[in-house]
Each structure stands twice: as C-alpha cells, then as structure tokens.
Design a protein around this motif. Sequence first.
Motif, PDB file in Angstrom:
ATOM      1  N   THR A 124      -9.484  -1.255  -0.452  1.00 30.13           N
ATOM      2  CA  THR A 124     -10.503  -0.241  -0.738  1.00 30.13           C
ATOM      3  C   THR A 124     -10.274   0.347  -2.127  1.00 30.13           C
ATOM      4  O   THR A 124      -9.241   0.093  -2.759  1.00 30.13           O
ATOM      5  CB  THR A 124     -10.464   0.909   0.290  1.00 30.13           C
ATOM      6  OG1 THR A 124      -9.361   1.779   0.000  1.00 30.13           O
ATOM      7  CG2 THR A 124     -10.364   0.390   1.718  1.00 30.13           C
ATOM      8  N   ASN A 162      -7.826   4.854   5.482  1.00 28.03           N
ATOM      9  CA  ASN A 162      -8.543   3.579   5.486  1.00 28.03           C
ATOM     10  C   ASN A 162      -8.773   3.026   6.887  1.00 28.03           C
ATOM     11  O   ASN A 162      -9.855   2.574   7.224  1.00 28.03           O
ATOM     12  CB  ASN A 162      -7.776   2.533   4.666  1.00 28.03           C
ATOM     13  CG  ASN A 162      -7.993   2.703   3.178  1.00 28.03           C
ATOM     14  OD1 ASN A 162      -8.932   3.339   2.748  1.00 28.03           O
ATOM     15  ND2 ASN A 162      -7.105   2.130   2.391  1.00 28.03           N
ATOM     16  N   CYS A 215       0.847  -1.188   0.000  1.00 29.28           N
ATOM     17  CA  CYS A 215       0.000   0.000   0.000  1.00 29.28           C
ATOM     18  C   CYS A 215       0.889   1.246   0.000  1.00 29.28           C
ATOM     19  O   CYS A 215       1.859   1.334   0.745  1.00 29.28           O
ATOM     20  CB  CYS A 215      -0.897   0.010   1.228  1.00 29.28           C
ATOM     21  SG  CYS A 215      -1.975   1.471   1.324  1.00 29.28           S
ATOM     22  N   CYS A 236      -3.564   7.351   7.992  1.00 30.25           N
ATOM     23  CA  CYS A 236      -4.191   6.552   6.934  1.00 30.25           C
ATOM     24  C   CYS A 236      -5.694   6.780   6.893  1.00 30.25           C
ATOM     25  O   CYS A 236      -6.369   6.633   7.913  1.00 30.25           O
ATOM     26  CB  CYS A 236      -3.906   5.067   7.164  1.00 30.25           C
ATOM     27  SG  CYS A 236      -4.695   3.993   5.935  1.00 30.25           S
ATOM     28  N   CYS A 267      -7.306  -5.061   4.804  1.00 32.00           N
ATOM     29  CA  CYS A 267      -7.789  -3.840   4.156  1.00 32.00           C
ATOM     30  C   CYS A 267      -7.610  -3.884   2.645  1.00 32.00           C
ATOM     31  O   CYS A 267      -6.530  -4.188   2.138  1.00 32.00           O
ATOM     32  CB  CYS A 267      -7.043  -2.631   4.729  1.00 32.00           C
ATOM     33  SG  CYS A 267      -7.562  -1.047   4.021  1.00 32.00           S
ATOM     34  N   TRP A 312      -9.216   3.156  -2.827  1.00 35.28           N
ATOM     35  CA  TRP A 312      -7.943   3.884  -2.850  1.00 35.28           C
ATOM     36  C   TRP A 312      -6.822   3.027  -3.436  1.00 35.28           C
ATOM     37  O   TRP A 312      -5.761   3.545  -3.807  1.00 35.28           O
ATOM     38  CB  TRP A 312      -7.540   4.288  -1.432  1.00 35.28           C
ATOM     39  CG  TRP A 312      -8.254   5.417  -0.766  1.00 35.28           C
ATOM     40  CD1 TRP A 312      -9.063   5.337   0.331  1.00 35.28           C
ATOM     41  CD2 TRP A 312      -8.187   6.820  -1.081  1.00 35.28           C
ATOM     42  NE1 TRP A 312      -9.509   6.588   0.717  1.00 35.28           N
ATOM     43  CE2 TRP A 312      -8.983   7.520  -0.137  1.00 35.28           C
ATOM     44  CE3 TRP A 312      -7.529   7.554  -2.076  1.00 35.28           C
ATOM     45  CZ2 TRP A 312      -9.145   8.907  -0.158  1.00 35.28           C
ATOM     46  CZ3 TRP A 312      -7.688   8.935  -2.098  1.00 35.28           C
ATOM     47  CH2 TRP A 312      -8.488   9.599  -1.147  1.00 35.28           C
TER      48      TRP A 312
END
Length: 371
Positions: free
Chosen positions: A320, A275, A255, A273, A318, A322
């Motif tokens: 997403t 997220n 990420c 972050c 995680c 993004w």
Amino acid sequence: MIDTLLGNDLVINEDSCNLSCTYCLTGQSNLKQSHHAQLIFGPPTRDRYAEGSLLGRRLPLIAGRIDDTFRAPMLKVTGGEIFLVAGIMDYLREQAAQHEVLIVQTNGVLVREEHLEELRGWKNVVLQVSLDSHLFSGNSHRVQTESLHGKVLRRIETILDSGLPVEIYGVLNDRSAPEAPAFARWLADRERPPTFFPFPVRGPDSERFAMRPDQIVHIEELVERYDELAAVLPPRPYFDRLLSFLREGERTFRCHLPRLVISTFSDGMVTPCPNIWFSNMGNLLEDDHAESLRRVGETGLYTALLAERPRLNACKGCFTPWDTLSMYFEDEITLDELCQAPTYAPPVIRELIAERKRLYKEGRDGVSCGG
C-alpha cells in the motif's frame, strides 16, 4: 512498550459506505461478525456525531486515549465513507486543532464546496481520495454505472481544484491497470497535480480482481515515463517494490508500519496494523484500555508483522502507499523523498519519523519483538 507513535488510523463505521466497490476489504475481513455479514454491500446507514450521540461519546475518547498514551501527531480518519456521518465536520474540526496533520480519506462523492473551504482554512488537512481511473472502464470495480462515475469524477475534480493537498489512492486491478499511464497523465495535467499512489488490489478475494501478468507492462510504462510524470508520482524506488510485488506475486520485503501507526475503530476496537485487520488487541472504551495499549509493540503478533521477511499470508499479499515509510526505514528512499508526499511534509512529522528511524537502528524504539 512503544511510547511514541507517528499516527492513529481511525476507522469510523467501516460497514457503511455509499459505494459498493467489488473488492472492498471490509467485505472480505473476518475481524468482526459484521464483516462476515458483508454489510458494506448493503444500503448505507446514517449516523450522527453530536453531543450525546453514540459517536459523540466514543470518538473523542478513542482518539484522546491514543494521543495521551503515544502522543501521535497524525490522525487519519477513514471509513466506510465518513461524510455519511452527519456532524462529521465538527469532529474533524476538533481533531485538526489537536494534531499536526489530519488526513481525511474519502471517495469524494459527498464532499461539498463548503467542506473544502473549511478544511482548507485549517491549514493542516490532507485529503486522500480513492479513485482507480478517470475513465469509467478503469473505475468500474468501484462504481457500477457510467452516470455514477461521471458524478464521482466531477466531485473529485472539484477536490483537485480546491487548493488542498491531495493524494490519489488508485487500486490496480484487471480493469484499472491498463489505464494507469493515461490516468497519471490526466492527473499531471491538472492545475494543482496531486500525488498519485497506485497499489495492487489485496485481500482474500483479490485473485478475482487482480492484474493479469500480461498487464504488468502498463506499470513498466509508468516507470519508463517517470520523468514526464514525476510531478504526480511517488519516489522512483516505489515502483521497484511495486514491480517486484507484481512479478513475484507476493510481498518479499519488510514492513515497519506497525511500529509507527496503530489502527482503531469507532466501536473502540484496537488492532496493530492499518493495512490488514488481524486481531482485536482490546477496546479503548473499556475500563482496561490502558492494559490493552501497554501491549502495543509487545505481543507475539508484532514479531510476525515486523519480521525481516513476511511470515503471514495476509502480509505477503499486502502493498500500500504506507510502504514508503518502510522504504525509508530500509534506506531505499531518503527522508526528502518520503516527505514529498503531503502527509509527511510538515516539519514535526518529518522530525518524528527521522527520530523513530534512529531509535530503530539503535534498537531502542520500544518494540520488543521483530526488531
């Protein structure tokens, strides 16, 4: 220290929403005491943005101090549900004039025709609308009754027909996943198709709502029908990551989001972050806010967040929308593919992302750890 950020994800009154999604991340967060209390599941509180009000004093300072330090051309405003705030359009109007792109995230229920008309007139607004399915059965983790679902859907249909750029954020869970292909077809059949980003439910309680292994076939069907549904889907490699996440049961890829976007809150808190709300880096309303911002990109937490493989359990769970930014940094998609999404389409945004990637590749992007 990072001297330029792509954007600021500003969260306003995250504990106040007019829906009570069972998987709500605010209800699972441990960042603040109010999150422990799970106020998100209680009756929403009303607030006001006006000269002299608490939000009227705080919000311009928070966004301004991020912009003064990092020159961030993108502002995302989310909640909670921001349209619960009386006078929120005054704030959005001010910020639209100061940013290249203003992203407004909403569940759509309180968005009126007059809102849409004004937002459209500003020419730089993207609406990110949360909806898991066009059918009640698939959207029932978000709304508790079929009549409420009908109201939500009618509002969102008005948004989709408004002429504004729209991105649909659809959470994949045990109820919505089987309907994902039909939902994409429903969106593609709109006169102005939005971009549809399906992504897995996440958070500490996600196992209660997560897709079952036998439901992955429905996402595989989306890929099989990609050419048919391409008008509403993100780049094809997005589904390579998504399916990897679903099959492996966790994130195994890198990420880059914290090197590009910061998260702030309407009480002044800053966390690295957007997220997952990990830690309090300081408060932008305090006298020492400049010192807090000097730590962006330089704290030990950035080492873990930007590691080549996820280190923290929250990161492993995680994925997403993004993620397309990280995919571009990892050469999994092109700049053109990334910028198909309305959020990244403006030339200034596109050029900044490309420049940030170039500096990252050269080891000169201002992030002292995790590079």
